[in-house]
Write an enzyme that holds these catalytic residues in place. Structure first.
Site, PDB file in Angstrom:
ATOM      1  N   GLU A  49     -21.487  27.206  -9.425  1.00  0.00           N
ATOM      2  CA  GLU A  49     -20.139  27.663  -9.086  1.00  0.00           C
ATOM      3  C   GLU A  49     -20.190  28.891  -8.182  1.00  0.00           C
ATOM      4  O   GLU A  49     -21.060  29.752  -8.310  1.00  0.00           O
ATOM      5  CB  GLU A  49     -19.364  27.948 -10.372  1.00  0.00           C
ATOM      6  CG  GLU A  49     -19.052  26.661 -11.125  1.00  0.00           C
ATOM      7  CD  GLU A  49     -18.478  26.886 -12.520  1.00  0.00           C
ATOM      8  OE1 GLU A  49     -17.571  26.130 -12.905  1.00  0.00           O
ATOM      9  OE2 GLU A  49     -18.944  27.794 -13.229  1.00  0.00           O
ATOM     10  N   CYS A  54     -29.109  30.056 -16.672  1.00  0.00           N
ATOM     11  CA  CYS A  54     -29.613  31.425 -16.759  1.00  0.00           C
ATOM     12  C   CYS A  54     -30.586  31.528 -17.919  1.00  0.00           C
ATOM     13  O   CYS A  54     -30.424  30.857 -18.938  1.00  0.00           O
ATOM     14  CB  CYS A  54     -28.449  32.402 -16.950  1.00  0.00           C
ATOM     15  SG  CYS A  54     -28.925  34.145 -16.800  1.00  0.00           S
TER      16      CYS A  54
END
Length: 394
Positions: free
Chosen positions: A116, A136
């Site tokens: 995104e 992440c």
């Protein structure tokens, strides 16, 4: 104000070919990498410097994606380029526009993964928040992205490609038949605050930002680029030396006990170690202050004592503190601090001599606010696998 990154010696190899048709994507190559690729494809070495500059400007100054419109190159050379190379950026899957004008793009990269990207328009600037990883590794407990496991690092091309995609959507490339338009830049700032920890993907982030700062292309000042890290201490000084951009620290707590829970990387490099690295930061000055990002969590890190400890901890570091009202997401374990509590916290910091702006939440209605980014790709992929497994014959 300089517009280029610090000079460093690049170590490069001829880029890996794309699986589709075996052509090399030129987007994301450093100047040296581009020159090497052109020579390998048959460009005479004596012409390679000139050709590199020409192709570079077509891609990054004019936003061109086709070799046949590169009018200052001979037709046979354009054919040579088309035979060996492509100019590709991530594919926009969806675009959402918030009531406040914020735009969120879901873009697809190689392997079918999606990340995104968020564009935030303001009266004096337009900021693009870009991602550096799919998922992440850090699992920060207040961050929606942190609930998605790391899939892989983005390439330099996939990182700078996000900037190019946004410029496409903003119609910010010059018209080929005319001089560049004299107008305020819509995309004037970049923040590496999207999905991922930039300093765990250092080389690709560095190369992409060098492209963004190159004066013969996108040409953003290094001081209009901010890299946000949760505290990967060994790479902090390197950020100053090899990128030269502004630095932000995802801080969020004033004791190791609390920060260990909010930002687990603190267990590896605690507050004292992190702050020493910041005090030693090569570019530290009153004109290039470090930004401390501090998300306001009700009853967790928002007391007056926390504010006073924060002031004591950063004493001697030219800094400003961005206070970020927590942007809630489904299933979040925290609540946003009240407006009165945030104001009281900000007043303590302000009276200690530090700028303490409270970040206005943007794009909340499209889950584009700080800490809310999370691609649905991996969840969808897992769901498909479950469905396929259920449908498989016994």
């Amino acid at each position: 104000m300089t517009t280029s990154a610090p000079i460093t010696q690049d170590v490069f190899t001829i880029p890996r070919k794309l699986p589709e048709g075996g052509k090399i994507n030129l987007v994301g190559l450093t100047r040296d990498g581009l020159r090497a690729a052109l020579i390998a494809a048959g460009t005479p070495e004596k012409q390679s410097g000139m050709r590199t500059g020409q192709v570079w400007q077509w891609i990054y100054e004019k936003g061109v994606r086709r070799f046949d419109v590169m009018s200052n190159l001979a037709k046979d050379y354009r054919a040579l380029l088309a035979e060996h190379f492509v100019i590709e950026v991530p594919e926009v899957v969806t675009k959402q526009v918030s009531e406040d004008g914020t735009r969120k793009y879901l873009v697809r990269i190689a392997g079918g993964h999606e990340v995104e990207v968020v564009y935030i328009p303001e009266t004096d600037r337009g900021t693009l928040c870009i991602s550096s990883q799919v998922g992440c590794t850090l699992t920060c407990s207040f961050c929606h992205t942190g609930t998605q496991k790391l899939v892989r690092n983005l390439t330099a091309g996939e990182i700078i490609g996000q900037v190019m995609v946004a410029r496409d959507d903003l119609d910010e490339w010059p018209e080929l038949s005319r001089a560049p338009r004299d107008k305020t830049r819509l995309l004037s700032n970049i923040v590496l605050m999207g999905m991922g920890e930039p300093l765990y993907n250092f080389e690709n982030v560095r190369d992409a930002m060098k492209i963004a700062m190159d004066p013969e292309g996108i040409s953003l000042s290094r001081r209009r680029i901010t890299l946000s890290t949760s505290g990967v201490v060994p790479e902090i000084a390197r950020t100053a030396d090899e990128i030269g951009c502004m630095l932000a620290i995802s801080f969020h707590a004033t004791t190791d006990e609390v920060r260990d829970g909010l930002v687990p990387i603190n267990k590896k490099w605690n507050i004292a170690v992190l702050l020493q690295a910041l005090r030693d930061y090569p570019k530290l000055s009153n004109s290039e202050r470090i930004t401390f990002e501090y998300v306001m969590l009700d009853g967790v890190n928002d007391s007056d004592d926390d504010a006073r400890r924060l002031v004591q901890l950063i004493e001697g570091i030219p800094a400003k503190i961005n206070l970020i009202p927590f942007n809630e997401w489904p299933g979040a374990p925290y609540k946003r601090s009240s407006n009165n509590r945030i104001r009281a916290f900000a007043d303590i910091i302000y009276h200690a001599g530090y700028a303490s702006p409270v970040r206005k939440p943007r794009g909340e209605d499209i889950m584009a606010a700080c800490g809310q980014l999370k691609s649905a790709t991996e969840r969808a992929r897992k769901s498909r696998k479950v469905i396929e497994a259920d449908a498989a014959p016994d």
